[in-house]
Design a protein around this motif. Structure first.
Motif, PDB file in Angstrom:
ATOM      1  N   THR A 155       0.645  -1.271  -0.035  1.00  0.00           N
ATOM      2  CA  THR A 155       0.029  -0.027   0.249  1.00  0.00           C
ATOM      3  C   THR A 155       0.799   1.329   0.153  1.00  0.00           C
ATOM      4  N   LEU A 156       1.927   1.286   0.650  1.00  0.00           N
ATOM      5  CA  LEU A 156       2.726   2.365   0.786  1.00  0.00           C
ATOM      6  C   LEU A 156       3.494   2.667  -0.586  1.00  0.00           C
ATOM      7  N   ARG A 157       4.022   1.568  -1.155  1.00  0.00           N
ATOM      8  CA  ARG A 157       4.772   1.691  -2.553  1.00  0.00           C
ATOM      9  C   ARG A 157       3.525   2.273  -3.525  1.00  0.00           C
ATOM     10  N   ALA A 158       2.471   1.909  -3.321  1.00  0.00           N
ATOM     11  CA  ALA A 158       1.497   2.336  -4.487  1.00  0.00           C
ATOM     12  C   ALA A 158       1.138   3.775  -4.054  1.00  0.00           C
ATOM     13  N   LYS A 159       1.489   4.401  -2.945  1.00  0.00           N
ATOM     14  CA  LYS A 159       1.254   5.645  -2.755  1.00  0.00           C
ATOM     15  C   LYS A 159       2.752   6.388  -2.883  1.00  0.00           C
ATOM     16  N   GLY A 160       3.406   5.886  -3.382  1.00  0.00           N
ATOM     17  CA  GLY A 160       5.026   6.526  -3.847  1.00  0.00           C
ATOM     18  C   GLY A 160       5.972   6.354  -2.761  1.00  0.00           C
ATOM     19  N   VAL A 161       5.762   5.604  -1.527  1.00  0.00           N
ATOM     20  CA  VAL A 161       6.652   5.520  -0.555  1.00  0.00           C
ATOM     21  C   VAL A 161       7.620   4.483  -0.842  1.00  0.00           C
ATOM     22  N   ALA A 162       8.925   4.697  -0.785  1.00  0.00           N
ATOM     23  CA  ALA A 162      10.058   3.566  -1.281  1.00  0.00           C
ATOM     24  C   ALA A 162      10.442   2.838  -0.159  1.00  0.00           C
ATOM     25  N   CYS A 163       9.587   1.959   0.512  1.00  0.00           N
ATOM     26  CA  CYS A 163       9.999   1.440   1.628  1.00  0.00           C
ATOM     27  C   CYS A 163      10.568  -0.133   1.205  1.00  0.00           C
ATOM     28  N   LYS A 164      10.949  -0.824   2.053  1.00  0.00           N
ATOM     29  CA  LYS A 164      11.451  -2.275   1.715  1.00  0.00           C
ATOM     30  C   LYS A 164      11.588  -3.047   2.738  1.00  0.00           C
ATOM     31  N   VAL A 165      11.596  -4.420   2.554  1.00  0.00           N
ATOM     32  CA  VAL A 165      11.596  -5.048   3.746  1.00  0.00           C
ATOM     33  C   VAL A 165      13.252  -5.531   3.828  1.00  0.00           C
ATOM     34  N   PRO A 166      13.811  -5.308   5.030  1.00  0.00           N
ATOM     35  CA  PRO A 166      15.205  -5.325   4.998  1.00  0.00           C
ATOM     36  C   PRO A 166      15.846  -6.635   5.062  1.00  0.00           C
ATOM     37  N   VAL A 167      15.426  -7.381   5.713  1.00  0.00           N
ATOM     38  CA  VAL A 167      15.686  -8.963   5.714  1.00  0.00           C
ATOM     39  C   VAL A 167      14.462  -9.949   5.581  1.00  0.00           C
ATOM     40  N   LEU A 168      14.836 -10.705   4.327  1.00  0.00           N
ATOM     41  CA  LEU A 168      13.843 -11.516   3.840  1.00  0.00           C
ATOM     42  C   LEU A 168      13.449 -12.953   4.624  1.00  0.00           C
ATOM     43  N   ALA A 169      14.471 -13.387   5.286  1.00  0.00           N
ATOM     44  CA  ALA A 169      14.583 -14.664   5.768  1.00  0.00           C
ATOM     45  C   ALA A 169      15.603 -14.711   6.841  1.00  0.00           C
ATOM     46  N   PRO A 170      15.325 -15.385   7.881  1.00  0.00           N
ATOM     47  CA  PRO A 170      16.648 -16.017   8.666  1.00  0.00           C
ATOM     48  C   PRO A 170      17.613 -16.650   8.041  1.00  0.00           C
ATOM     49  N   VAL A 171      18.834 -16.249   8.349  1.00  0.00           N
ATOM     50  CA  VAL A 171      20.019 -16.853   7.566  1.00  0.00           C
ATOM     51  C   VAL A 171      20.109 -18.439   7.822  1.00  0.00           C
ATOM     52  N   TYR A 172      19.477 -18.861   8.744  1.00  0.00           N
ATOM     53  CA  TYR A 172      19.370 -20.318   9.216  1.00  0.00           C
ATOM     54  C   TYR A 172      18.493 -21.052   8.052  1.00  0.00           C
ATOM     55  N   ARG A 173      17.753 -20.271   7.181  1.00  0.00           N
ATOM     56  CA  ARG A 173      16.788 -20.826   6.218  1.00  0.00           C
ATOM     57  C   ARG A 173      17.346 -20.640   4.960  1.00  0.00           C
ATOM     58  N   MET A 174      18.331 -20.167   4.767  1.00  0.00           N
ATOM     59  CA  MET A 174      19.154 -19.857   3.310  1.00  0.00           C
ATOM     60  C   MET A 174      19.626 -20.896   2.836  1.00  0.00           C
ATOM     61  N   PRO A 175      19.653 -21.155   1.437  1.00  0.00           N
ATOM     62  CA  PRO A 175      20.472 -22.288   0.702  1.00  0.00           C
ATOM     63  C   PRO A 175      21.834 -22.430   1.312  1.00  0.00           C
TER      64      PRO A 175
END
Length: 225
Positions: A155-175
């Protein structure tokens, strides 16, 4: 990051355990693997997103050789307590900044953060800390059956706010780094955190517009503190 060289110089080798953060910076865990050592993931503090010294102490074993702490989002890790854990157990303690740290504009980012701290509602704003340079201004968007963090971000991005999720997953779930662990503060941070823009070039009008957009949606949420 200087992790590999520093660990190698200190004599960390195959079979040694190295305590690393579970939230962000997968390259640290991969650097440990390069040496044939074993990354052991510790939980983070829920306010700073840096290693929790108590969590570090909980995972130390007779095989542990080192701890790598990373300052997160411009906030300093609790180095004093982590070093105390290290000294008590005879461990090497490395402390590093995140990649891409930009000291230029820190005062303006702090001013932007102060403005946001006093005006945002419906989200949990960052916990103030001395020396915080707000490389990222990270809020919490609690999910409780109403709009969750990802819906909030869309919703924020649709309103022009360039927010982002800083960390997508715990490191212990990464390949290549998967472990059968569940660290509650890390899991919650991954699910709830959202970085709002506070770069030095932002105008007060842009900040006000972002606050209005956040509060229009954030008012629907019950902050889960």
């Amino acid at each position: 990051m200087r992790t590999v060289g520093a660990l190698k110089s200190a004599g960390v080798s195959a079979g040694d355990e190295v305590v690393v953060p579970a939230y962000g910076n997968a390259e640290v865990a991969r650097a440990v693997l390069e040496l044939g050592a074993v990354p052991v993931f510790a939980d983070v503090d829920g306010d700073s997103y840096c290693l929790d010294p108590a969590a570090v102490s909980d995972v130390v074993t007779s095989q542990t050789a080192a701890v790598v702490a990373i300052h997160r989002f411009g906030r300093q890790a609790d180095v004093g307590w982590i070093r105390e854990v290290g000294q008590r157990n005879g461990l090497l303690v490395l402390v590093e900044d995140e990649p891409g740290v930009d000291p230029v504009g820190a005062e303006l980012r702090r001013a932007h953060a102060s403005y946001l701290d006093g005006r945002l509602s419906g989200v949990r704003t960052p916990t103030p800390a001395a020396g915080h340079s707000y490389e990222q201004y990270v809020v919490r968007v609690p999910g409780n059956g109403r709009p969750d963090r990802d819906a909030f971000a869309r919703t924020l991005r649709a309103k022009g706010v360039a927010c982002k999720v800083p960390v997508l997953a715990p490191v212990y779930r990464m390949p290549g780094l998967r472990r059968d662990v569940f660290l509650p503060q890390t899991e919650r941070a991954v699910d709830e955190t959202l970085a709002l823009p506070v770069h030095a070039g932002m105008s007060r009008r842009e900040l006000h517009r972002m606050v209005s957009a956040c509060n229009a949606l954030g008012g629907l949420l019950q902050p889960a503190f």
